[in-house]
Motif scaffolding. Structure first.
Motif, PDB file in Angstrom:
ATOM      1  N   LEU A 139     -12.725  67.073  70.517  1.00 28.17           N
ATOM      2  CA  LEU A 139     -12.004  66.189  70.126  1.00 28.17           C
ATOM      3  C   LEU A 139     -11.189  66.292  68.917  1.00 28.17           C
ATOM      4  CD1 LEU A 139     -14.501  63.014  70.705  1.00 28.17           C
ATOM      5  CD2 LEU A 139     -12.331  63.582  71.861  1.00 28.17           C
TER       6      LEU A 139
ATOM      7  N   ASN B 149      -8.211  69.422  74.013  1.00 26.03           N
ATOM      8  CA  ASN B 149      -8.667  68.060  73.327  1.00 26.03           C
ATOM      9  C   ASN B 149      -8.979  67.209  74.656  1.00 26.03           C
ATOM     10  OD1 ASN B 149      -9.178  65.575  72.402  1.00 26.03           O
ATOM     11  ND2 ASN B 149      -7.875  65.944  70.932  1.00 26.03           N
TER      12      ASN B 149
ATOM     13  N   ARG C 284      -9.381  64.140  75.002  1.00 26.49           N
ATOM     14  CA  ARG C 284      -8.493  62.850  75.076  1.00 26.49           C
ATOM     15  C   ARG C 284      -7.158  63.062  75.868  1.00 26.49           C
ATOM     16  NH1 ARG C 284     -10.076  58.753  72.254  1.00 26.49           N
ATOM     17  NH2 ARG C 284     -11.302  59.814  70.722  1.00 26.49           N
TER      18      ARG C 284
ATOM     19  N   ALA D 120      -8.020  62.137  79.468  1.00 28.69           N
ATOM     20  CA  ALA D 120      -8.633  60.597  79.552  1.00 28.69           C
ATOM     21  C   ALA D 120      -7.523  59.859  80.296  1.00 28.69           C
ATOM     22  CB  ALA D 120      -9.018  60.244  78.369  1.00 28.69           C
TER      23      ALA D 120
ATOM     24  N   ARG E 107      -7.258  55.664  76.494  1.00 26.98           N
ATOM     25  CA  ARG E 107      -7.600  57.209  76.743  1.00 26.98           C
ATOM     26  C   ARG E 107      -9.202  57.390  76.414  1.00 26.98           C
ATOM     27  NH1 ARG E 107      -4.469  60.974  78.245  1.00 26.98           N
ATOM     28  NH2 ARG E 107      -2.030  60.260  78.576  1.00 26.98           N
ATOM     29  N   ARG E 108     -10.178  56.654  76.954  1.00 23.23           N
ATOM     30  CA  ARG E 108     -11.266  56.728  76.583  1.00 23.23           C
ATOM     31  C   ARG E 108     -12.022  57.880  76.866  1.00 23.23           C
ATOM     32  NH1 ARG E 108     -14.766  51.404  76.854  1.00 23.23           N
ATOM     33  NH2 ARG E 108     -16.165  52.628  75.898  1.00 23.23           N
ATOM     34  N   VAL E 109     -12.824  58.545  75.997  1.00 18.23           N
ATOM     35  CA  VAL E 109     -13.565  59.445  76.015  1.00 18.23           C
ATOM     36  C   VAL E 109     -15.041  59.323  75.984  1.00 18.23           C
ATOM     37  CG1 VAL E 109     -11.779  61.049  75.299  1.00 18.23           C
ATOM     38  CG2 VAL E 109     -13.247  60.337  73.723  1.00 18.23           C
TER      39      VAL E 109
END
Ligand code: 6GU
Length: 252
Positions: A8, A37, A39, A42, A47-49
């Motif tokens: 991240l 990344n 993200r 996502a 853009r939930r990880v």
């Protein structure tokens, strides 16, 4: 060698690798570092990880899909098959022997977890090996990835200026390094040991070996079993201990 870092905070690992030996290894084309990344892979506006752990408890767990899509993109960026390493405190301990093994691979992917970790199914499906850099807790795998990048980069042929210096490092022969001194010979903090000024290379090598054995015995007894030492090393260790009175002094 190529290393892809999945994180991240991929810029953080890249920054760590921009200086000194590792930066130079990159400039010399011995190491190519790429950040990815999850993200960016996502879904949705947020853009939930990560998400809450099944079974309850604190913290968050990294979602399978963004990580898997990210890993897939990283793999596809180069045809060379990658050895995928997940950095986590649950991994096997990183040693210089492991570093040497990793340094010999053409391509690594370093997967950095954040939060409580990543969904175990992703680990099972995609990870070749899980490594830890020690028995303490970091808030993410990024520092550990930077450690792996550094340790592996400096072993690339041509990364170090003095071809000798890697072979003499601590741990390369299972022992801690001997003490080092430079100018001036006489200083308010003390004098350089006479033997190092003698010009007698055999005596210097013997003194260094004795110091390495003595320091390892006092500081890291887990690394050295006197019973398994070659007779010559055993005599050097005995001499070291006799000279400093067998006392683990503060300065050793
Ligand atoms: Cl690889 N990751 C984290 N989060 N903590 C650690 C570690 C790795 N190694 C030691 N502690």
């Amino acid at each position: 060698m190529r290393i892809d870092v999945i994180s991240l905070f991929p810029e953080f690992v890249a920054q760590c690798a921009g200086f000194g030996v590792v930066g130079r290894a990159q400039e010399r084309g011995l190491l190519a570092l790429h950040g990815w990344n999850p993200r960016d892979y996502a879904e949705g506006n947020y853009r939930r990880v990560d998400d809450r752990p099944f079974g309850g408890g604190p913290g968050m767990v990294m979602l399978i899909d963004p990580l898997r899509a990210c890993l897939q993109a990283a793999r596809a960026a180069d045809p060379t098959p990658a050895h995928v390493v997940y950095l986590s405190p649950q991994g096997q301990p990183l040693t210089q022997a492991k570093v040497r093994e990793l340094a010999g691979r053409e391509r690594l992917v370093l997967l950095c977890g954040r939060y409580e970790g990543v969904d175990e199914r992703l680990v099972q499906a995609e990870v070749d090996e899980e490594l830890s850099i020690g028995d303490y807790v970091l808030s993410g795998g990024e520092l550990a990835a930077a450690v792996v990048v550094d340790a592996v980069a400096r072993l690339q042929e041509g990364a170090l200026n003095d071809a000798e210096s890697a072979a003499q490092d601590s741990f390369e022969d299972g022992l801690l390094d001997c003490p080092h001194y430079t100018r001036p010979v006489e200083h308010a903090l003390g004098k350089v040991p006479d033997v190092l000024l003698s010009g007698n290379h055999a005596d210097i090598a013997r003194w260094r070996r004795m110091q390495a054995l003595g320091r390892t015995f006092l500081r890291r007894p887990d690394l050295l079993d006197p019973a398994t030492l070659a007779p010559a090393d055993r005599r050097l260790l005995d001499e070291f201990l006799a000279r400093q009175g067998g006392e683990p002094g503060a300065g050793t």
